[in-house]
Write an enzyme that holds these catalytic residues in place. Structure first.
Site, PDB file in Angstrom:
ATOM      1  NE  ARG A   1      -7.363  -8.654  -0.102  1.00 35.26           N
ATOM      2  CZ  ARG A   1      -6.874  -7.857  -1.055  1.00 35.26           C
ATOM      3  NH1 ARG A   1      -5.873  -7.051  -0.803  1.00 35.26           N
ATOM      4  NH2 ARG A   1      -7.417  -7.859  -2.263  1.00 35.26           N
TER       5      ARG A   1
ATOM      6  CE  LYS B   1      -4.398  -1.965   1.120  1.00 32.89           C
ATOM      7  NZ  LYS B   1      -5.429  -2.328   2.079  1.00 32.89           N
TER       8      LYS B   1
HETATM    9  N1  PMM Z   1      -7.368  -4.017   0.505  1.00 29.77           N
HETATM   10  C1  PMM Z   1      -7.647  -4.058  -0.806  1.00 29.77           C
HETATM   11  C2  PMM Z   1      -8.640  -4.913  -1.322  1.00 29.77           C
HETATM   12  N2  PMM Z   1      -9.327  -5.740  -0.494  1.00 29.77           N
HETATM   13  N3  PMM Z   1      -9.746  -6.554   1.669  1.00 29.77           N
HETATM   14  C3  PMM Z   1      -9.513  -6.515   2.979  1.00 29.77           C
HETATM   15  N4  PMM Z   1     -10.219  -7.316   3.810  1.00 29.77           N
HETATM   16  N5  PMM Z   1      -8.574  -5.696   3.527  1.00 29.77           N
HETATM   17  C4  PMM Z   1      -7.827  -4.842   2.762  1.00 29.77           C
HETATM   18  O1  PMM Z   1      -7.015  -4.097   3.310  1.00 29.77           O
HETATM   19  C5  PMM Z   1      -8.068  -4.831   1.348  1.00 29.77           C
HETATM   20  C6  PMM Z   1      -9.055  -5.724   0.836  1.00 29.77           C
HETATM   21  C7  PMM Z   1      -6.890  -3.154  -1.738  1.00 29.77           C
HETATM   22  O2  PMM Z   1      -5.714  -3.753  -2.164  1.00 29.77           O
HETATM   23  P1  PMM Z   1      -5.549  -4.460  -3.610  1.00 29.77           P
HETATM   24  O3  PMM Z   1      -6.005  -3.465  -4.653  1.00 29.77           O
HETATM   25  O4  PMM Z   1      -4.154  -4.821  -3.748  1.00 29.77           O
HETATM   26  O5  PMM Z   1      -6.409  -5.681  -3.656  1.00 29.77           O
END
Ligand code: PMM
Length: 305
Positions: free
Chosen positions: A263, A223
């Site tokens: 994650r 991030k």
């Molecule tokens: N961040 C993203 C997408 N989904 N889900 C959860 N539970 N927590 C998060 O911090 C989260 C998520 C955004 O990141 P990406 O675009 O790399 O998927």
């Protein structure tokens, strides 16, 4: 029962933090947008993440990067369902990353075992009913509004206390809507209506979130706040592909604080990191037990004297 459900139902204090690998079937996600838009490439990537040590794979068809617009329901279904179906058929524990009840329902029918909703059920009034009926684990992320507007909503008195209170309110509402408490997982939502400073405070305050009594999931991977931390002298954030070592460092912080699952995009480093953290926690517990036993023995000897 899947490994994930078993881990949620039967949380031994010795259990290590789980690792969720990310497969974004999107053209525009901030870190891997466009890479896995083709279903065969997405499935192959999911299987690679499992080989790298992922306990589950999170499949999403809608980018939630700051400023992103929404995709249509049909497009999200078209992106997500074949990938969920194929990975589940291959025996992978699949989570679906969606804010839409219809997508969650279809993904569960295709074999997903967990619903990860970055809006914590706020974006779609039908989500709670779908999750309650399915009885599956539900990740309730802290969320204040859609990606197009969220950066303007990053106002807090005390970010850790405010996020904790807003998550507690969501938990109560979701239980009121028929979801069993045991299904619920909380997530502070790093980067969602949060500045970099807010994200660091939340990482420092993970104990307060585990104190909600529900398993915690954390998504720090690649991030912006990591990119800014590592910026060179001209202040340009390092690119997303150069944030994986910092991500693994956040995994150690999370696992040490007792977070249930991280994650991440680069699974291998975090799979190693959670094992390191678990070994340290086990040694600390052995020390504490030995100290308590020595204390008891000393007390008994003093009593006998
Ligand atoms: N961040 C993203 C997408 N989904 N889900 C959860 N539970 N927590 C998060 O911090 C989260 C998520 C955004 O990141 P990406 O675009 O790399 O998927």
């Amino acid at each position: 029962m899947s490994t994930v459900q078993a881990s949620l139902r039967n949380r031994a204090p010795t259990a290590r933090c789980l690792v969720m690998g990310v497969v974004n079937v999107t053209p525009d996600s901030f870190s891997d947008g466009g890479l896995w838009l083709d279903p065969a490439a997405a499935v192959a990537h999911g299987l690679r993440l499992v080989a790298d040590g992922a306990d589950l794979v999170d499949v999403g068809g809608e980018s939630t990067r700051p400023g992103a617009d929404r995709v249509t329901l049909d497009e999200e279904l078209r992106r997500v369902l074949p990938v969920v179906g194929e990975l589940a058929a291959a025996g992978v524990a699949v989570s679906v990353d969606t804010m839409r009840a219809r997508v969650a329902e279809a993904a569960l029918a295709a074999g997903a075992c967990l619903v990860n909703d970055v809006s914590g059920g706020l974006a779609d009034p039908d989500m709670a009913g779908v999750v309650a009926a399915a009885g599956v684990p539900f990740v309730v992320m802290h969320w204040r509004g859609h990606s197009a507007v969220m950066d303007g909503l990053a106002e807090y008195q005390d970010v850790v206390a405010d996020v904790r209170r807003e998550l507690a309110d969501r938990l109560a509402a979701l239980v009121g809507a028929g979801i069993a408490e045991e299904q619920l997982v909380v997530d502070p939502g790093l980067g969602f209506a949060k500045t970099a400073a807010h994200n660091w405070e939340l990482l420092a305050g993970l104990d307060d979130l585990t104190g909600l009594g529900r398993p915690v999931l954390l998504g720090a991977s690649r991030k912006r706040f990591l990119g800014s931390l590592l910026a060179g002298p001209d202040g340009t954030p390092v690119p997303t592909g150069e944030r994986d070592a910092a991500t693994a460092a956040t995994t150690v912080v999370a696992a040490t604080a007792g977070v249930w699952c991280v994650r991440v995009h680069d699974v291998k480093a975090s799979a190693d990191a959670v094992r390191v953290a678990a070994a340290v926690r086990a040694a600390a517990r052995r020390d504490a037990a030995a100290g308590a036993a020595a204390g008891t023995a000393a007390g008994t000897a003093a009593g006998a004297a």
